[in-house]
Scaffold this active site. Structure first.
Site, PDB file in Angstrom:
ATOM      1  N   LYS A  86      46.821  42.764  30.142  1.00 44.83           N
ATOM      2  CA  LYS A  86      47.385  43.520  31.406  1.00 44.83           C
ATOM      3  C   LYS A  86      48.260  44.691  31.268  1.00 44.83           C
ATOM      4  O   LYS A  86      48.028  45.744  31.970  1.00 44.83           O
ATOM      5  CB  LYS A  86      47.994  42.287  32.150  1.00 44.83           C
ATOM      6  CG  LYS A  86      47.167  41.344  32.605  1.00 44.83           C
ATOM      7  CD  LYS A  86      46.109  41.718  33.564  1.00 44.83           C
ATOM      8  CE  LYS A  86      45.348  40.584  34.396  1.00 44.83           C
ATOM      9  NZ  LYS A  86      44.330  41.164  35.187  1.00 44.83           N
TER      10      LYS A  86
ATOM     11  N   TYR B 110      46.666  37.419  27.323  1.00 46.33           N
ATOM     12  CA  TYR B 110      46.929  37.715  28.670  1.00 46.33           C
ATOM     13  C   TYR B 110      47.860  39.010  28.986  1.00 46.33           C
ATOM     14  O   TYR B 110      47.255  40.138  29.661  1.00 46.33           O
ATOM     15  CB  TYR B 110      47.270  36.849  29.589  1.00 46.33           C
ATOM     16  CG  TYR B 110      47.232  36.934  31.040  1.00 46.33           C
ATOM     17  CD1 TYR B 110      46.196  36.949  31.918  1.00 46.33           C
ATOM     18  CD2 TYR B 110      48.516  37.113  31.818  1.00 46.33           C
ATOM     19  CE1 TYR B 110      46.198  37.006  33.177  1.00 46.33           C
ATOM     20  CE2 TYR B 110      48.458  37.370  33.059  1.00 46.33           C
ATOM     21  CZ  TYR B 110      47.435  37.310  33.735  1.00 46.33           C
ATOM     22  OH  TYR B 110      47.231  37.350  35.237  1.00 46.33           O
TER      23      TYR B 110
ATOM     24  N   ASP C  52      28.517  38.421  36.099  1.00 50.09           N
ATOM     25  CA  ASP C  52      29.734  38.515  34.976  1.00 50.09           C
ATOM     26  C   ASP C  52      30.330  39.963  34.938  1.00 50.09           C
ATOM     27  O   ASP C  52      29.239  41.012  34.727  1.00 50.09           O
ATOM     28  CB  ASP C  52      29.434  37.828  33.633  1.00 50.09           C
ATOM     29  CG  ASP C  52      30.652  37.660  32.882  1.00 50.09           C
ATOM     30  OD1 ASP C  52      31.578  38.433  32.722  1.00 50.09           O
ATOM     31  OD2 ASP C  52      30.693  36.542  32.339  1.00 50.09           O
ATOM     32  N   VAL C  53      31.510  40.637  35.264  1.00 45.95           N
ATOM     33  CA  VAL C  53      31.779  41.733  35.032  1.00 45.95           C
ATOM     34  C   VAL C  53      31.676  42.447  33.619  1.00 45.95           C
ATOM     35  O   VAL C  53      31.774  43.498  33.446  1.00 45.95           O
ATOM     36  CB  VAL C  53      33.244  41.884  35.545  1.00 45.95           C
ATOM     37  CG1 VAL C  53      33.429  41.845  36.925  1.00 45.95           C
ATOM     38  CG2 VAL C  53      34.211  41.158  34.768  1.00 45.95           C
TER      39      VAL C  53
ATOM     40  N   THR D 255      47.425  31.186  43.541  1.00 47.99           N
ATOM     41  CA  THR D 255      45.789  31.170  43.596  1.00 47.99           C
ATOM     42  C   THR D 255      45.441  30.153  42.534  1.00 47.99           C
ATOM     43  O   THR D 255      46.348  29.869  41.677  1.00 47.99           O
ATOM     44  CB  THR D 255      45.222  32.616  43.277  1.00 47.99           C
ATOM     45  OG1 THR D 255      45.715  32.863  41.670  1.00 47.99           O
ATOM     46  CG2 THR D 255      46.015  33.753  44.044  1.00 47.99           C
TER      47      THR D 255
ATOM     48  N   ASN E  93      39.466  43.340  40.028  1.00 45.70           N
ATOM     49  CA  ASN E  93      40.506  42.365  39.959  1.00 45.70           C
ATOM     50  C   ASN E  93      40.080  41.053  39.484  1.00 45.70           C
ATOM     51  O   ASN E  93      40.884  40.347  39.031  1.00 45.70           O
ATOM     52  CB  ASN E  93      40.460  42.148  41.656  1.00 45.70           C
ATOM     53  CG  ASN E  93      41.091  41.034  42.110  1.00 45.70           C
ATOM     54  OD1 ASN E  93      42.353  40.881  42.050  1.00 45.70           O
ATOM     55  ND2 ASN E  93      40.407  39.746  42.312  1.00 45.70           N
TER      56      ASN E  93
HETATM   57  P1  NAD Z   1      41.324  33.334  41.268  1.00 42.11           P
HETATM   58  O1  NAD Z   1      41.029  32.607  39.759  1.00 42.11           O
HETATM   59  O2  NAD Z   1      41.930  32.771  42.379  1.00 42.11           O
HETATM   60  O3  NAD Z   1      40.464  34.682  41.107  1.00 42.11           O
HETATM   61  C1  NAD Z   1      39.678  35.330  40.208  1.00 42.11           C
HETATM   62  C2  NAD Z   1      38.441  35.555  40.414  1.00 42.11           C
HETATM   63  O4  NAD Z   1      37.807  36.173  39.472  1.00 42.11           O
HETATM   64  C3  NAD Z   1      37.642  34.172  40.550  1.00 42.11           C
HETATM   65  O5  NAD Z   1      36.824  34.211  41.816  1.00 42.11           O
HETATM   66  C4  NAD Z   1      36.683  34.132  39.336  1.00 42.11           C
HETATM   67  O6  NAD Z   1      35.459  33.580  39.633  1.00 42.11           O
HETATM   68  C5  NAD Z   1      36.228  35.577  39.093  1.00 42.11           C
HETATM   69  N1  NAD Z   1      36.267  35.877  37.780  1.00 42.11           N
HETATM   70  C6  NAD Z   1      36.774  35.530  36.586  1.00 42.11           C
HETATM   71  N2  NAD Z   1      36.059  36.016  35.575  1.00 42.11           N
HETATM   72  C7  NAD Z   1      35.268  36.712  35.923  1.00 42.11           C
HETATM   73  C8  NAD Z   1      34.017  37.237  35.275  1.00 42.11           C
HETATM   74  N3  NAD Z   1      33.777  37.378  33.899  1.00 42.11           N
HETATM   75  N4  NAD Z   1      33.015  38.161  36.128  1.00 42.11           N
HETATM   76  C9  NAD Z   1      33.079  37.895  37.430  1.00 42.11           C
HETATM   77  N5  NAD Z   1      34.176  37.124  38.002  1.00 42.11           N
HETATM   78  C10 NAD Z   1      35.069  36.766  37.308  1.00 42.11           C
HETATM   79  O7  NAD Z   1      42.763  34.068  40.548  1.00 42.11           O
HETATM   80  P2  NAD Z   1      43.565  35.337  41.120  1.00 42.11           P
HETATM   81  O8  NAD Z   1      44.902  35.009  40.982  1.00 42.11           O
HETATM   82  O9  NAD Z   1      43.131  35.772  42.501  1.00 42.11           O
HETATM   83  O10 NAD Z   1      43.231  36.384  40.300  1.00 42.11           O
HETATM   84  C11 NAD Z   1      43.080  37.896  40.478  1.00 42.11           C
HETATM   85  C12 NAD Z   1      43.470  38.821  39.535  1.00 42.11           C
HETATM   86  O11 NAD Z   1      44.866  38.847  39.761  1.00 42.11           O
HETATM   87  C13 NAD Z   1      43.410  38.429  37.894  1.00 42.11           C
HETATM   88  O12 NAD Z   1      42.906  39.739  37.250  1.00 42.11           O
HETATM   89  C14 NAD Z   1      44.917  38.010  37.741  1.00 42.11           C
HETATM   90  O13 NAD Z   1      44.938  38.189  36.379  1.00 42.11           O
HETATM   91  C15 NAD Z   1      45.648  38.680  38.593  1.00 42.11           C
HETATM   92  N6  NAD Z   1      46.922  38.119  38.644  1.00 42.11           N
HETATM   93  C16 NAD Z   1      47.049  36.948  39.087  1.00 42.11           C
HETATM   94  C17 NAD Z   1      48.333  36.450  39.438  1.00 42.11           C
HETATM   95  C18 NAD Z   1      48.663  35.193  39.762  1.00 42.11           C
HETATM   96  O14 NAD Z   1      50.008  34.681  39.662  1.00 42.11           O
HETATM   97  N7  NAD Z   1      47.797  34.408  40.545  1.00 42.11           N
HETATM   98  C19 NAD Z   1      49.572  37.218  38.836  1.00 42.11           C
HETATM   99  C20 NAD Z   1      49.233  38.611  38.385  1.00 42.11           C
HETATM  100  C21 NAD Z   1      48.098  38.980  38.269  1.00 42.11           C
END
Ligand code: NAD
Length: 245
Positions: free
Chosen positions: A145, A141, A56-57, A176, A77
């Site tokens: 951000k 959220y 966990d980060v 995603t 990320n």
């Molecule tokens: P995702 O759910 O596919 O991937 C997120 C990953 O982070 C997962 O593998 C999850 O297991 C891991 N994770 C979550 N909490 C964790 C923790 N406490 N410790 C370790 N790992 C953890 O989603 P994504 O869309 O790829 O998200 C990646 C980043 O992009 C995030 O920060 C998200 O907020 C951001 N983001 C996503 C979008 C979108 O629309 N998908 C838009 C803007 C920003």
């Protein structure tokens, strides 16, 4: 020569979505070693040396236990989504989102900057268009951000003396698994399918009419990390199809 030949890179949230796409991009661009962190197990294999740490980060002990010697790049990320109007938002839910998205990012950033001190490097934080544009229901959220965008600026100014560049990227919708935790999307996806639900949502508020694929965002993160962006620091690349206009 590939952009990341002989480089060592850390990616958090590497088991899925944008983080997985970034890991694939860096491996394809010649990275020598990837250090991949996720709370979930990673099922992919990459054409380079790989160190996987499942954890966990938010866990300070995880960061103390990692060998980040000679780290060149970090992609901060890992993140979670969540929704709820302020007046109805339980404090636990606020804390849950802030602790992953902001505390976890801080611990990752601190570890990366310590590893890069005196030798330089580049870092990208995955923020969000929700940190730029206010919408109802995204207080936790969006605030997490917006804080990341500012954290990138402070880190860029602090890191400059060590030739550490720090930037943020702010995507709007990316196709995603993060969306599965958003009740409105999950309900619509159950009715009409995921692809149709993404297309429908994207059309509502995105001038260019579609969401991003994780590979598109990974390539843009790759640019910010790379030597091609050698003078870009403290910036936030808004990559949102016009959503924030
Ligand atoms: P995702 O759910 O596919 O991937 C997120 C990953 O982070 C997962 O593998 C999850 O297991 C891991 N994770 C979550 N909490 C964790 C923790 N406490 N410790 C370790 N790992 C953890 O989603 P994504 O869309 O790829 O998200 C990646 C980043 O992009 C995030 O920060 C998200 O907020 C951001 N983001 C996503 C979008 C979108 O629309 N998908 C838009 C803007 C920003």
């Amino acid at each position: 020569m590939p952009s990341f030949a002989n480089r060592i890179a850390l990616v958090t949230g590497a088991a899925s979505g944008i983080g997985l796409a970034v890991a694939r991009h860096l491996a394809a661009e010649g990275a020598a070693r990837l250090i991949l962190i996720d709370r979930d197990a990673l099922s992919d294999h990459f054409d380079c040396e790989t160190t996987v740490a499942q954890g966990d980060v938010r866990d300070e002990g995880l960061w103390d236990s990692l060998d980040l010697a000679n780290l060149d790049h970090a992609v901060i990320n890992a993140g979670i989504a969540g929704a709820g109007a302020i007046a109805e938002l339980p404090f636990d839910e606020w804390r849950r989102i802030l602790s992953v998205n902001l505390d976890g990012a801080f611990l990752t950033l601190r570890a990366a900057m310590r590893a890069m001190a005196g030798r330089g490097g580049s870092i990208v934080l995955t923020a969000s268009a929700a940190g730029v544009k206010a919408e109802p229901g995204v207080a936790a959220y969006g605030a997490s951000k917006a804080a990341l965008i500012h954290l990138a600026k402070v880190a860029a100014k602090e890191g400059a003396k060590d030739r550490i560049r720090v930037n943020a990227i702010a995507p709007a919708g990316v196709e995603t698994a993060v969306w599965d935790a958003v009740p409105m999307f999950a309900a619509r996806a159950a009715e009409i399918g995921r692809d149709a639900a993404f297309a429908e949502m994207a059309k509502l508020a995105t001038p260019l009419g579609r969401y991003a694929k994780p590979e598109e965002i990974a390539a843009q993160i790759g640019f910010l990390l790379s030597d091609e962006a050698a003078l870009v620091t403290g910036a936030c690349l808004v990559s949102d199809g016009g959503y924030t206009l």
